[in-house]
Design a protein around this motif. Sequence first.
Motif, mmCIF file in Angstrom:
data_model
loop_
_atom_site.group_PDB
_atom_site.id
_atom_site.type_symbol
_atom_site.label_atom_id
_atom_site.label_comp_id
_atom_site.label_asym_id
_atom_site.label_seq_id
_atom_site.Cartn_x
_atom_site.Cartn_y
_atom_site.Cartn_z
ATOM 1 N N TYR A 38 69.240 -126.407 -77.984
ATOM 2 C CA TYR A 38 68.625 -127.199 -79.046
ATOM 3 C C TYR A 38 68.128 -126.355 -80.226
ATOM 4 O O TYR A 38 67.504 -126.887 -81.136
ATOM 5 C CB TYR A 38 67.464 -128.012 -78.471
ATOM 6 C CG TYR A 38 67.897 -129.088 -77.509
ATOM 7 C CD1 TYR A 38 68.220 -130.360 -77.959
ATOM 8 C CD2 TYR A 38 68.005 -128.827 -76.143
ATOM 9 C CE1 TYR A 38 68.622 -131.353 -77.080
ATOM 10 C CE2 TYR A 38 68.406 -129.818 -75.256
ATOM 11 C CZ TYR A 38 68.713 -131.081 -75.727
ATOM 12 O OH TYR A 38 69.106 -132.058 -74.840
ATOM 13 N N ASN A 39 68.399 -125.062 -80.195
ATOM 14 C CA ASN A 39 68.025 -124.165 -81.289
ATOM 15 C C ASN A 39 66.537 -124.281 -81.630
ATOM 16 O O ASN A 39 66.146 -124.592 -82.753
ATOM 17 C CB ASN A 39 68.873 -124.454 -82.532
ATOM 18 C CG ASN A 39 68.758 -123.357 -83.581
ATOM 19 O OD1 ASN A 39 68.414 -122.227 -83.260
ATOM 20 N ND2 ASN A 39 69.036 -123.701 -84.829
ATOM 21 N N VAL A 40 65.707 -124.012 -80.631
ATOM 22 C CA VAL A 40 64.257 -124.101 -80.801
ATOM 23 C C VAL A 40 63.686 -122.708 -81.062
ATOM 24 O O VAL A 40 64.112 -121.726 -80.447
ATOM 25 C CB VAL A 40 63.582 -124.686 -79.538
ATOM 26 C CG1 VAL A 40 62.119 -125.007 -79.812
ATOM 27 C CG2 VAL A 40 64.309 -125.926 -79.066
ATOM 28 N N LYS A 41 62.721 -122.624 -81.945
ATOM 29 C CA LYS A 41 62.052 -121.362 -82.245
ATOM 30 C C LYS A 41 60.770 -121.244 -81.422
ATOM 31 O O LYS A 41 59.987 -122.187 -81.366
ATOM 32 C CB LYS A 41 61.728 -121.277 -83.735
ATOM 33 C CG LYS A 41 62.960 -121.304 -84.628
ATOM 34 C CD LYS A 41 62.572 -121.333 -86.095
ATOM 35 C CE LYS A 41 63.808 -121.436 -86.982
ATOM 36 N NZ LYS A 41 63.438 -121.535 -88.429
ATOM 37 N N ARG A 42 60.574 -120.104 -80.799
ATOM 38 C CA ARG A 42 59.375 -119.887 -79.983
ATOM 39 C C ARG A 42 58.130 -119.863 -80.874
ATOM 40 O O ARG A 42 58.137 -119.286 -81.952
ATOM 41 C CB ARG A 42 59.492 -118.586 -79.208
ATOM 42 C CG ARG A 42 58.360 -118.334 -78.207
ATOM 43 C CD ARG A 42 58.564 -116.994 -77.515
ATOM 44 N NE ARG A 42 57.575 -116.764 -76.462
ATOM 45 C CZ ARG A 42 56.375 -116.253 -76.634
ATOM 46 N NH1 ARG A 42 55.979 -115.919 -77.857
ATOM 47 N NH2 ARG A 42 55.562 -116.056 -75.612
ATOM 48 N N GLY A 43 57.071 -120.512 -80.395
ATOM 49 C CA GLY A 43 55.815 -120.507 -81.116
ATOM 50 C C GLY A 43 55.134 -119.149 -81.064
ATOM 51 O O GLY A 43 55.533 -118.258 -80.299
ATOM 52 N N ASN A 44 54.095 -119.002 -81.833
ATOM 53 C CA ASN A 44 53.376 -117.728 -81.921
ATOM 54 C C ASN A 44 52.393 -117.593 -80.763
ATOM 55 O O ASN A 44 51.171 -117.679 -80.923
ATOM 56 C CB ASN A 44 52.647 -117.640 -83.263
ATOM 57 C CG ASN A 44 51.970 -116.293 -83.458
ATOM 58 O OD1 ASN A 44 52.396 -115.278 -82.894
ATOM 59 N ND2 ASN A 44 50.902 -116.282 -84.249
ATOM 60 N N TYR A 45 52.949 -117.385 -79.564
ATOM 61 C CA TYR A 45 52.135 -117.267 -78.353
ATOM 62 C C TYR A 45 52.232 -115.865 -77.774
ATOM 63 O O TYR A 45 53.220 -115.148 -77.991
ATOM 64 C CB TYR A 45 52.594 -118.283 -77.308
ATOM 65 C CG TYR A 45 52.476 -119.712 -77.759
ATOM 66 C CD1 TYR A 45 51.228 -120.327 -77.853
ATOM 67 C CD2 TYR A 45 53.606 -120.445 -78.115
ATOM 68 C CE1 TYR A 45 51.119 -121.643 -78.285
ATOM 69 C CE2 TYR A 45 53.505 -121.752 -78.538
ATOM 70 C CZ TYR A 45 52.258 -122.355 -78.626
ATOM 71 O OH TYR A 45 52.148 -123.651 -79.057
ATOM 72 N N SER A 46 51.225 -115.497 -77.015
ATOM 73 C CA SER A 46 51.249 -114.213 -76.309
ATOM 74 C C SER A 46 52.175 -114.304 -75.103
ATOM 75 O O SER A 46 52.600 -115.388 -74.694
ATOM 76 C CB SER A 46 49.841 -113.837 -75.847
ATOM 77 O OG SER A 46 48.952 -113.736 -76.938
#
Length: 509
Positions: A38-46
């Motif tokens: 689904y071409n999802v971008k990872r969020g700004n998480y640790s």
Amino acid sequence: MNLARSFTALNKLLGFVQISRTCVAQSHSQPALTAETYNVKRGNYSTANASDLDAFRNIVGDNNVVTEASELQGNNVDWIKTVRGQSTVLLKPKTTTEVSRILKHCNERKLAVCPQGGNTGLVGGSVPVFDEIILSTQRMNEVISVDPFSGVMVCQAGCILEKANQDLLEHDLIVPLDLGAKGSCHLGGNISTNAGGLRLLRYGSLRGSVLGVEAVLADGTVLDCLSKLRKDNTGYDIKQLMIGSEGTLGFVTAVSILCPQKPKSVNVVFLGVDKFEDLLLLLRKAKQDLGEILSAVEFVDSDCIGLVGKHLKLVNPIGEYEFYMLIETSGSNSQHDEEKLSSFVEDIITSQLAKDGTIATDFNKMQSIWKLRESVAEALTHDGYTFKYDVSLPAHVMYDMVHDTRKHLKGLYNSVVGYGHLGDGNLHLNVTCPEYNKTIASAIEPFVYEWTAKHNGSISAEHGLGFKKRNYISYTKSKESINFMMKIKQMFDPNMILNPYKTLPGNID
């Protein structure tokens, strides 16, 4: 009128064999990673590190922190094998206090969390997309109390629906919810998705049956709304925000549910008709004639019956027809119920609304008929990759959606079938094909959602939005409503750690 002789096909029931309820996974191989498909971008998480694992072990113990890839495989994939995450950590708390400590730590470290119950969802809401920490209710499985006088059960979120129902039967009570996944799904997950099920017609939505909820917020705050009262008209009803929010606002740890009395008399009728319009006439007559004892009205099309016969070897007890209807009645007086049902059956035979049918009053025979309806989802997993849609529509256009989808896809499928809860206008549209590919996906979506919106329906009747439907919420909800949902999410979970990439629209290209 003798109910046992109401239909000539009744004796065919005698050959029925009860089948295991165990669900199987899709017959195709392991799905591709959700993020890639689904071409999802990872969020700004640790990312969880050794210090985080030590902190988690200090909270729940070594045995309840799972990091082995082989053990995590089942938790990273949904049961129909359409989405797959990449989590490397599974936590199994036992108490609300443990959940609180875990979430407090995750919030401070900005570690994303994926709440998970029985993992029986159908929209990708209960599995991670990236490396979210899976927080399972598996060990939170205790029934805390049952009041046989008020009918209120209080239990932890990890109680399995079928097991909770068995415990309630000792008090002549039942859970006001019944699902095909009852042997695996957790009540906390049911609450979090506002599951509808087979008997919503009789007992209504969980929003009316759930009296209280205990949940842990993203920062570890325990929200105690675990009321046992049927009437509590003080201020905002905050528990309703947790019901149906799919773990994005809080992690449900316990629930109190109003449970009805176990029916003393249950009967099932299975009918065959040639036209969908006849199903609607039967539904109207069932509501008129059976009234207060009517507990479920389901339908399946002929292709569904063909699939459960082909793949699961289940036997259709009557002749071959375009559509089938299952009617269940339940009440407290068997003589009264049988008289009402007898009159109803006599009328539909005389008017030929039903072309054929059979009645079951024996428990095993009733289960065999219900198995035909409940096993459709399982049979579809043997037919190829399944695109599943759960929509609410005005009853008179429900099956038009199936016809129009077949025409629209022009043969790009193995099967297009429709079945569901006719009594409350809930259609389950399923499209199977040899394997997932974006050409078929783009042909189906947003066509299905556009069709639903055009006919004033809802794109999610009972399964929730999860991952798969979140970017289509605007087909049902207004821009203003969605904006308010986002503000509520921001207030409850400022760091957005709870079940990210789910329910609310996001960054799928």
